[in-house]
Design an enzyme around this catalytic site. Structure first.
Site, PDB file in Angstrom:
ATOM      1  N   GLN A 172       0.816  -1.223   0.000  1.00  0.00           N
ATOM      2  CA  GLN A 172       0.000   0.000   0.000  1.00  0.00           C
ATOM      3  C   GLN A 172       0.854   1.280   0.000  1.00  0.00           C
ATOM      4  O   GLN A 172       0.431   2.316   0.515  1.00  0.00           O
ATOM      5  CB  GLN A 172      -0.978  -0.001   1.181  1.00  0.00           C
ATOM      6  CG  GLN A 172      -1.974  -1.156   1.098  1.00  0.00           C
ATOM      7  CD  GLN A 172      -2.966  -1.204   2.244  1.00  0.00           C
ATOM      8  OE1 GLN A 172      -2.744  -0.622   3.308  1.00  0.00           O
ATOM      9  NE2 GLN A 172      -4.062  -1.912   2.033  1.00  0.00           N
ATOM     10  N   ARG A 223     -39.430  31.178  -6.961  1.00  0.00           N
ATOM     11  CA  ARG A 223     -37.992  31.270  -7.204  1.00  0.00           C
ATOM     12  C   ARG A 223     -37.671  31.716  -8.636  1.00  0.00           C
ATOM     13  O   ARG A 223     -36.895  32.643  -8.855  1.00  0.00           O
ATOM     14  CB  ARG A 223     -37.339  29.913  -6.912  1.00  0.00           C
ATOM     15  CG  ARG A 223     -35.831  29.891  -7.039  1.00  0.00           C
ATOM     16  CD  ARG A 223     -35.294  28.511  -6.653  1.00  0.00           C
ATOM     17  NE  ARG A 223     -35.590  28.208  -5.269  1.00  0.00           N
ATOM     18  CZ  ARG A 223     -34.772  28.460  -4.247  1.00  0.00           C
ATOM     19  NH1 ARG A 223     -33.607  29.027  -4.467  1.00  0.00           N
ATOM     20  NH2 ARG A 223     -35.122  28.139  -3.018  1.00  0.00           N
ATOM     21  N   GLY A 281     -31.450  11.543  -7.096  1.00  0.00           N
ATOM     22  CA  GLY A 281     -31.635  12.404  -8.242  1.00  0.00           C
ATOM     23  C   GLY A 281     -33.088  12.816  -8.335  1.00  0.00           C
ATOM     24  O   GLY A 281     -33.476  13.906  -7.927  1.00  0.00           O
ATOM     25  N   ASP A 282     -33.930  11.918  -8.844  1.00  0.00           N
ATOM     26  CA  ASP A 282     -35.344  12.216  -9.012  1.00  0.00           C
ATOM     27  C   ASP A 282     -36.026  12.485  -7.670  1.00  0.00           C
ATOM     28  O   ASP A 282     -36.715  13.484  -7.499  1.00  0.00           O
ATOM     29  CB  ASP A 282     -36.023  11.037  -9.720  1.00  0.00           C
ATOM     30  CG  ASP A 282     -37.291  11.444 -10.444  1.00  0.00           C
ATOM     31  OD1 ASP A 282     -37.225  12.369 -11.268  1.00  0.00           O
ATOM     32  OD2 ASP A 282     -38.344  10.842 -10.187  1.00  0.00           O
ATOM     33  N   ASP A 284     -33.846   4.911  -4.236  1.00  0.00           N
ATOM     34  CA  ASP A 284     -33.262   3.583  -4.116  1.00  0.00           C
ATOM     35  C   ASP A 284     -31.890   3.499  -4.780  1.00  0.00           C
ATOM     36  O   ASP A 284     -30.993   2.807  -4.291  1.00  0.00           O
ATOM     37  CB  ASP A 284     -34.199   2.511  -4.684  1.00  0.00           C
ATOM     38  CG  ASP A 284     -34.625   2.768  -6.126  1.00  0.00           C
ATOM     39  OD1 ASP A 284     -34.669   3.940  -6.545  1.00  0.00           O
ATOM     40  OD2 ASP A 284     -34.936   1.793  -6.841  1.00  0.00           O
ATOM     41  N   ASN A 319     -38.297   3.137  -6.618  1.00  0.00           N
ATOM     42  CA  ASN A 319     -38.990   3.124  -7.914  1.00  0.00           C
ATOM     43  C   ASN A 319     -38.298   2.226  -8.940  1.00  0.00           C
ATOM     44  O   ASN A 319     -38.617   2.270 -10.124  1.00  0.00           O
ATOM     45  CB  ASN A 319     -39.148   4.537  -8.470  1.00  0.00           C
ATOM     46  CG  ASN A 319     -37.818   5.221  -8.780  1.00  0.00           C
ATOM     47  OD1 ASN A 319     -36.769   4.586  -8.768  1.00  0.00           O
ATOM     48  ND2 ASN A 319     -37.873   6.509  -9.052  1.00  0.00           N
ATOM     49  N   GLU A 368     -32.737   9.553 -15.646  1.00  0.00           N
ATOM     50  CA  GLU A 368     -32.064   9.050 -16.834  1.00  0.00           C
ATOM     51  C   GLU A 368     -33.007   8.205 -17.697  1.00  0.00           C
ATOM     52  O   GLU A 368     -32.926   8.244 -18.938  1.00  0.00           O
ATOM     53  CB  GLU A 368     -30.828   8.239 -16.430  1.00  0.00           C
ATOM     54  CG  GLU A 368     -29.660   9.084 -15.926  1.00  0.00           C
ATOM     55  CD  GLU A 368     -29.903   9.706 -14.557  1.00  0.00           C
ATOM     56  OE1 GLU A 368     -29.259  10.724 -14.270  1.00  0.00           O
ATOM     57  OE2 GLU A 368     -30.725   9.170 -13.786  1.00  0.00           O
TER      58      GLU A 368
END
Length: 578
Positions: free
Chosen positions: A118, A262, A396-397, A445, A472, A478
């Site tokens: 390492q 906004r 995201g959504d 999810d 979902n 996407e």
């Protein structure tokens, strides 16, 4: 041969004592031989180690801890892949300007550059995404290098943000001469406060009190400035927009708040006041294509929040709290020129839209697949959570729905890096830092999957967090973009995995919820048995505002399609055109 004895005068012990003196009470970490001396000394001085399942989660947790407590967040990670794993977390803290110290180890000095296990040049990796990155080879320098790194983390030589130090293992074990363990390096230091220039304050007052349509926009630097900000807003009768960096700074029902307006209010204002906020993609880079001919007043304590993209007609370089206090004091007796009819009209429309949104959330229809709309999940959480809940939105959504539909007095999300997957680590750290408050993670999810194994960390450390997964079965933004732009879906569908079963396997309270009418009781049970996870099936057919905005296909000039079109039209204007 027995391993070397690590004494209380070792460099590792000095590191532990320094962090203890700076108020560090926990370190987020994943163990390894290259950091074992530091690890055991942290435990010896009573610093709690929150051991995680992935190094990037350790940095996420340190980030959340720093944001919520105002203290230094600390992550301890092992060498090689430990550091490379952590780099996404470091990058996110870099963009968020979070004061995080990341520490690691490297092989003993005698094995340097010989192909040891390492053995990598960590500092070369992390230097572009840190404020300070050093390998400390001499034990005599440990205390002063820690002191310098912590100062840099809090922005005492530029912008705040993550810093990185690593130490050869033999350096960690070596003793530090007592003469080099100086209080000037070890002791806690007061936070630096930048006082505003009185001339800049006077100019800011003139600008503010001559504006007809002033609009304040707050960000990271405004945290802690709620009282003077509120006073100035009320003195001016100005309007206010928050951003995810400062969500909850003012309550949702404050009369200055016009979040539902906004888009239009950004184009109507004649003076934009940024308080500790960059003009990044979320604010259209401050472009006149979106903000029109408005002048700017910029208040901030670091360059990125003072002059990125657009310079201000007035710029106040100071700690935002002190700058706002000075402006309020200097403006006593001044009469605002604000167009009160304009402010009242925008407020009225905001209240109307906000009311309609809440009603639509409660009554959102299921998809053709029979699965509930994501807004039903958020409406149920709104009803169940206390006013002081800490909300962490991820995805995201689903983040697009949550950002609009789930108010919070303290709110966190992936930030402008778009670093989805922060939800569970942020939630674990938040619930440990603030165990007296309800902490809920509202996540999609897909984003949950990035750090799903940290539910094991939540269980082992009894972190009282509630994780709500809106399941979902897809990367929904996407999927929609592929369907609409390319006519086919490729590699963006997931399965409706049973995340509740996974949670139960790790010792959490876990339930799967398939009907909206079952949500209130399920949330109540989960809140009573934290750590807990609710796996809520939602329809992938629901279209969020982000899915409709063009965000997925990445327009050329702006993040959103409407802004991109406005930018193109503005740039095409002939010279001298209004």
């Amino acid at each position: 041969m027995a391993p070397p004895v690590i004494t209380d005068q070792s460099a590792a012990a000095v590191i532990a004592r320094c962090l203890k003196a700076r108020g560090v009470d926990r370190v987020f970490a994943l163990c390894g031989g290259h950091i074992m001396p530091i690890w055991m000394q942290l435990d010896r001085v009573g610093i709690r180690i929150i051991d995680v399942r992935d190094e990037r989660a350790a940095v996420y947790m340190a980030h959340a801890h720093a944001e919520l407590t105002g203290m230094l967040g600390v992550a301890l990670i092992t060498a090689g892949p430990g550091v490379t794993n952590a780099m996404t977390g470091i990058a996110n803290a870099h963009v968020a300007r979070a004061p995080v110290l990341v520490m690691s180890g490297v092989p003993p000095r005698a094995q340097d550059n010989r192909g040891a296990l390492q053995d990598m040049d960590h500092t070369a990796f992390v230097r572009p995404i840190t404020r300070y990155a050093r390998t400390i080879r001499q034990p005599e320098l440990v205390a002063q290098e820690l002191d310098e790194a912590i100062a840099r983390a809090f922005g005492q030589a530029g912008e705040p943000g993550p810093v990185y130090l690593d130490f050869p293992v033999d350096t960690q074990r070596a003793e530090v001469p007592a003469a080099m363990q100086r209080d000037e390096h070890l002791a806690a230091k007061p936070a630096l406060r930048l006082m505003p220039d009185p001339q800049a304050v006077a100019q800011a007052v003139d600008l503010l009190f001559s504006a007809r349509r002033p609009l304040f926009i707050s960000g990271r630097g405004a945290r802690g400035a709620a009282a003077p900000l509120r006073a100035l807003l009320e003195q001016l009768d100005a309007l206010y927009l928050d951003t995810s960096e400062s969500r909850g700074l003012l309550p949702e029902d404050h009369p200055a708040v016009v979040a539902a307006m906004r888009g239009s209010v950004m184009g109507e204002a004649d003076l934009i006041i940024t308080v500790g906020r960059r003009l990044d993609f979320q604010l259209a880079y401050g472009s006149p294509a979106v903000f029109g001919p408005a002048r700017l007043l910029r208040i901030g304590d670091c360059a990125g929040e003072l002059r990125d993209n657009r310079r201000g007609a007035v710029e106040v370089f100071a700690t935002p709290t002190l700058a706002l206090q000075a402006i309020v004091e200097a403006a006593r007796g001044r009469v605002s020129a604000t167009d009160h009819d304009w402010a009242a009209r925008v407020r009225s429309k905001h209240q109307e839209r906000a009311g309609k949104l809440l009603q639509s959330m409660r009554n959102a229809a299921p998809g053709s697949d029979g699965l509930m709309h994501p807004n039903r999940v958020l409406a149920a959480l709104r009803d169940a959570l206390p006013d002081d809940a800490i909300v962490i939105a991820d995805g995201g959504d689903f983040l697009s729905f949550a950002r609009v539909g789930l108010p919070a007095s303290t709110y966190m999300d992936p930030g402008s890096l778009g670093c989805i997957g922060i939800g569970t680590p942020f939630g674990v750290a938040a619930s440990l830092a603030c165990p007296e408050r309800t902490v809920v993670v509202a996540t999609g999810d897909g984003s949950f999957g990035f750090n799903a194994m940290e539910i094991d960390t939540a269980a082992r450390h009894k972190a009282p967090v509630l994780i709500v997964v809106a399941n979902n079965g897809s990367w929904a933004i996407e999927v929609r973009d592929q369907q609409e732009t390319h006519g086919k879906v490729v590699g963006t569908r997931l399965q409706f995995a049973d995340h509740a079963a996974m949670a139960r396997a790790f010792g959490l309270h876990g339930e799967r919820v398939e009907r909206a009418e079952d949500l209130p009781a399920a949330i109540e049970r989960a809140l009573a048995h934290r750590p807990a996870l609710l796996d809520v099936l939602v329809t992938p057919e629901a279209a969020s505002s982000d899915a409709k905005s063009g965000l997925a296909w990445v327009p050329d000039l702006q993040a959103l399609e409407a802004w991109d079109q406005a930018e193109q039209a503005w740039r095409a204007k002939p010279v001298g055109a209004p």
